[in-house]
Design an enzyme around this catalytic site. Sequence first.
Site, short mmCIF file in Angstrom:
data_model
loop_
_atom_site.label_atom_id
_atom_site.label_comp_id
_atom_site.label_asym_id
_atom_site.label_seq_id
_atom_site.Cartn_x
_atom_site.Cartn_y
_atom_site.Cartn_z
N GLU A 124 0.82 -1.22 0.00
CA GLU A 124 0.00 0.00 0.00
C GLU A 124 0.85 1.26 0.00
O GLU A 124 0.45 2.29 -0.53
CB GLU A 124 -0.91 0.03 1.24
CG GLU A 124 -2.20 -0.73 1.07
CD GLU A 124 -3.25 -0.38 2.13
OE1 GLU A 124 -2.90 0.17 3.19
OE2 GLU A 124 -4.43 -0.68 1.88
N HIS A 184 9.08 -26.80 -0.87
CA HIS A 184 8.45 -27.88 -1.61
C HIS A 184 7.26 -27.39 -2.42
O HIS A 184 6.38 -28.15 -2.77
CB HIS A 184 8.04 -28.98 -0.63
CG HIS A 184 9.20 -29.42 0.22
ND1 HIS A 184 10.13 -30.32 -0.22
CD2 HIS A 184 9.63 -28.99 1.43
CE1 HIS A 184 11.06 -30.48 0.72
NE2 HIS A 184 10.79 -29.66 1.72
N LYS A 217 -14.24 0.48 -2.39
CA LYS A 217 -15.03 0.79 -1.18
C LYS A 217 -16.31 1.54 -1.56
O LYS A 217 -17.38 1.27 -1.03
CB LYS A 217 -14.23 1.70 -0.25
CG LYS A 217 -13.19 1.00 0.57
CD LYS A 217 -12.66 2.00 1.58
CE LYS A 217 -11.42 1.52 2.24
NZ LYS A 217 -10.84 2.50 3.15
O1 LIG Z 1 -8.42 1.62 10.42
P1 LIG Z 1 -9.39 1.79 9.33
O2 LIG Z 1 -9.68 3.23 9.06
O3 LIG Z 1 -10.66 1.01 9.59
O4 LIG Z 1 -8.74 1.25 8.01
C1 LIG Z 1 -8.44 -0.09 7.78
C2 LIG Z 1 -7.77 -0.24 6.44
O5 LIG Z 1 -8.67 0.20 5.48
C3 LIG Z 1 -8.27 0.61 4.20
O6 LIG Z 1 -8.82 -0.15 3.21
C4 LIG Z 1 -6.86 0.97 3.95
O7 LIG Z 1 -6.47 0.62 2.66
C5 LIG Z 1 -5.91 0.42 4.95
O8 LIG Z 1 -4.71 1.13 4.84
C6 LIG Z 1 -6.46 0.51 6.34
O9 LIG Z 1 -5.52 0.02 7.23
#
Ligand SMILES: O=P(O)(O)OC[C@H]1O[C@H](O)[C@H](O)[C@@H](O)[C@@H]1O
Length: 455
Positions: A281, A310, A424
């Site tokens: 990331e 293996h 997302k």
């Molecule tokens: O801690 P949060 O805000 O719930 O985020 C959790 C995760 O979500 C995202 O998808 C990011 O890509 C991550 O870098 C992050 O660690």
Amino acid sequence: MKGIKFDFTNMFYPNIEKGIKYEEINEYKDKIEKIVSEILEEEPGFLKLPKNTKYLDKILDIQEWVQSFESFVVLGIGGSALGNIALQTTLNPLNYNYRNDRKTPKIFIVDNVDPDFVASVLDQIDPHTTLFNVISKSGTTAEAMSNYLIARGILESYGLDPKKHIVFTTDPENGILRKIAQEEGIETLEIPPEVGGRFSVLTPVGLLSALAGGIDIIDLLNGAKTMLEKVSNKNIYENPAALNALLHFLYYKKGYNISVMMPYSNKLLLLADWYRQLWAESLGKKYDINGEVVNVGQTPVKALGATDQHSQVQLYNEGPDDKIITFIKLEKFERDIKIPKIHEEYSALSYLGGKTLSELLNTELFGTEYALTEHGKPNMKVIFPEINAFNVGQFFFAYEFQTAIMGKLLEIDAYDQPGVELGKKVTYALMGREGYEEFSKEVKQKVEKKEKFIL
Ligand SMILES: O=P(O)(O)OC[C@H]1O[C@H](O)[C@H](O)[C@@H](O)[C@@H]1O
């Protein structure tokens, strides 16, 4: 000297025919000096953590309460879970309820929304004696939030007071968790705003569940502190994080797009999962800092020695010149098993009798290293004298610093992750989140128009 060591022997020419030459490193000496100085001056959030006792004090304040539970369940994902998982598998692998004569809760880390998985954890806990630690920096992540709602629903169905069974770990100001905490008085720990998820293992994100599981978090931070001193060295030949970053960068420029991390220890294996998020990331980016399209990044891969000898090593030895292998070697295992001298009459077995498993495992590591080197494939080693919190703290910090340096070498922003947003957004839209109605229509139309090809 105490702590982990980095062995770069098999990264260099002439040990590796196409290896990096010292002249190539020398060309970057000044640049690395400048980059290290810049990072120390800019102090990205993670850099302040080893010396910051504010968060530690708060966690130690609630230690007794946290350890009074039988189960401690982390609900988080990505940077809000991978460090926790690495810490538990490395330093609390047996996850007993009773450890070192002190009662500590059994730790569960729920970092997915697979219903079979979530249900299997819920099957194992008694809500009356469980503390849920909901971790989310943003306080919006769908996976963590849905698991929070489920945990809360269960508590309420048992007539239990959520305040007595939930602790949040989130941003000091932003996000829905903070709001709920303020309205309801739920115990809440802070994630420093300037520390991104994948750099947050040494904040309350990783520290609370570590403490709950009986891990020595002071030693963990001490390890990080000593590594901070070590990697603050501006001389490339004395700074393992800088040399490792530069070697990965120089190989990357020659087409080595894959970075394999291969611990020869089951306990250390999931450090590689934590590393995968950090490296992927932070460095996999479309744009550079000037907004030019660059599409850079090096794909991190996890492997386990000796198991994957293996399965993967055929490819590593004879496949394309596109991989750098980092072994993690453990010198002293906590326990060992002697192989009995049975079947002395068969030489195919008798050579094993009387040896120990650790001897066999580390000899296999040596064999793989030797073979890779003979095949001309660059490989290196991080050496753990033993597994303890201090050494693990050193490891985390060294790799965080290395990632920061690599980000600068690639001239990208190592601290954002814009590439995860679209997926997302689609989920929000299709799950009916307010404000996403138009986008939901757009997605559906686009998918409908596609020529289908399903066999
Ligand atoms: O801690 P949060 O805000 O719930 O985020 C959790 C995760 O979500 C995202 O998808 C990011 O890509 C991550 O870098 C992050 O660690």
